[in-house]
Design an enzyme around this catalytic site. Sequence first.
Site, PDB file in Angstrom:
ATOM      1  CG  ASP A 197      -2.178  -0.912   0.912  1.00 30.32           C
ATOM      2  OD1 ASP A 197      -2.236  -1.552  -0.162  1.00 30.32           O
ATOM      3  OD2 ASP A 197      -3.054  -1.002   1.795  1.00 30.32           O
ATOM      4  CG  HIS A 330      -8.186  -5.068   6.815  1.00 31.98           C
ATOM      5  ND1 HIS A 330      -9.017  -4.995   5.727  1.00 31.98           N
ATOM      6  CD2 HIS A 330      -7.550  -3.872   6.887  1.00 31.98           C
ATOM      7  CE1 HIS A 330      -8.883  -3.809   5.167  1.00 31.98           C
ATOM      8  NE2 HIS A 330      -8.017  -3.113   5.855  1.00 31.98           N
TER       9      HIS A 330
HETATM   10 FE   LIG Z   1      -4.119  -2.667   2.621  1.00 33.87          FE
END
Ligand SMILES: [Fe+2]
Length: 483
Positions: A197, A330
């Site tokens: 990311d 997540h």
């Molecule tokens: Fe991510």
Amino acid sequence: MQEFARPQSLLLQLALTSFVFLSFVNTGNAGITSTFIRSEWPSVDIPLDNEAFVVPKGYNAPQQVRITQGDYDGKAVIISWVTTDEPGPSKVQYGTSQKGYDLTAEGSTTSYTFYKYKSGYIHHCLIDGLQYDTKYNYKIGQGDSSREFWFQTPPKIHPDASYKFGIIGDLGQTYNSLSTLEHYMQSGGQTVLFVGDLSYADRYEYNDVGLRWDTWGQFVERSTAYQPWIWSAGNHEIEYMPYMGEVLPFKSYLHRYTTPYLASKSSNPLWYAIRRASAHIIVLSSYSPFVKYTPQWVWLYEEFKKVDREETPWLIVLMHVPIYNSNEAHYMEGESMRAEFESWFVHYKVDVVFAGHVHAYERSYRISNIHYNVTSGERYPVPDKSAPVYITVGDGGNQEGLAGRFIDPQPNYSAFREASYGHSTLEIKNRTHAFYHWNRNDDGKKVATDSFILHNQYWGSNMRRRKLKKHYLRSVVDPITNY
Ligand SMILES: [Fe+2]
Ligand SMILES: *[C@@H]1O[C@H](CO)[C@@H](O)[C@H](O)[C@H]1NC(C)=O
Ligand SMILES: *[C@@H]1O[C@H](CO)[C@@H](O)[C@H](O)[C@H]1NC(C)=O
Ligand SMILES: *[C@@H]1O[C@H](CO)[C@@H](O)[C@H](O)[C@H]1NC(C)=O
């Protein structure tokens, strides 16, 4: 703001003290959820006209300069940069300080479109056959617009080679990102292990996606031009955007960022391995197939067999999605990769697994859950001396903000967790000892918050193989735990 932060960090100190105490008295399994709350910058991207993104002056001046390791063992680098007025040469002039720019290498140029955005001319140039442990200067671009940088090659592969890695994840391009990057540079790391990311450009639409990749490249240049960043890809690199006609995953990322994947016999730049100083580093792709018989699975199966702990005692794995995560954000996303690879990590005694994705910091104990299967009912992760430590550093500071909600109560596999921005460093001393720090961004200062001594899984535990005398360290670096 400062007054606000002080009592909080006192609280943390108290929490840490009581943890040290606890780990003395009993099992050492009482994890910490830090209550520290830092006053953060707003989670918005730095405006386009900010000096953080300033492009160098001059016709066709090279911008977004970055380097990464270019081979398996650290005797090569790949230098990449972008020009915008015309392709220009992909030539790098380089040399050691004494000899000036007596060497040259030729690279190649690529470009791509994304919606209607047309990228600049992206240059990648491999320079190889370098000397170990040597400072090189390099020069790119033409005439008045040429630019000069330098880098230091790593020491020769050796079991006792010391080296300092930085670990950064989910960086983005906000003021918090800038703070993380500046703090990392103060930490004096020699190479960044980046856990995915990068730019968060995919949070934009249409032509702005490409533009925000460019600003990010310019933003990180202050570090990436001078030391290698070892790249791994996250979900924000996928950029699957059918509504604007973009359906080729990782298109921007793969044009802009190269990896030395061929050197480790990988068939894809998204997963590969390198060796550097005393470390063997394996980069996995959380968003590429990894189940049995897929290319990544077959590659990893072979790569683990190549690891030689007599040469590179430190075995480090990078991936984007954490396997052990007790944040509500997540949660469980790493389960499929855990089912596939965790038993290998334990079998090969991986020292540490770094991941990102969750925008908070978390560290596990050495635990495994490899006896679980769909009929066994052995559902709890258990202490396991052969297992890696799992560390999540998805707290680089991107525009999505912090993941502040941890699952309560803290699971017994979780040793320390805190929702603040920061970065980590892993300072390898020799074959048996490495110092680890997580450095929280504390309003302009870097504060080492979670730190411990990592004992090597191969040299630290096998008495017969290990010829060295065992050392117990009473350290001055404010250690919390010994592994
Ligand atoms: Fe991510
Ligand atoms: C599943 O777990 C059970 C109980 O521990 C064990 O007997 C069995 O061999 C395991 N199956 C596999 C395929 O590992
Ligand atoms: C966590 O707790 C469970 C249930 O009490 C236990 O079986 C397991 O061994 C513990 N795991 C760790 C890592 O302490
Ligand atoms: C390895 O490094 C640690 C930490 O600096 C030190 O205490 C230890 O003596 C070193 N071991 C050897 C064999 O040099």
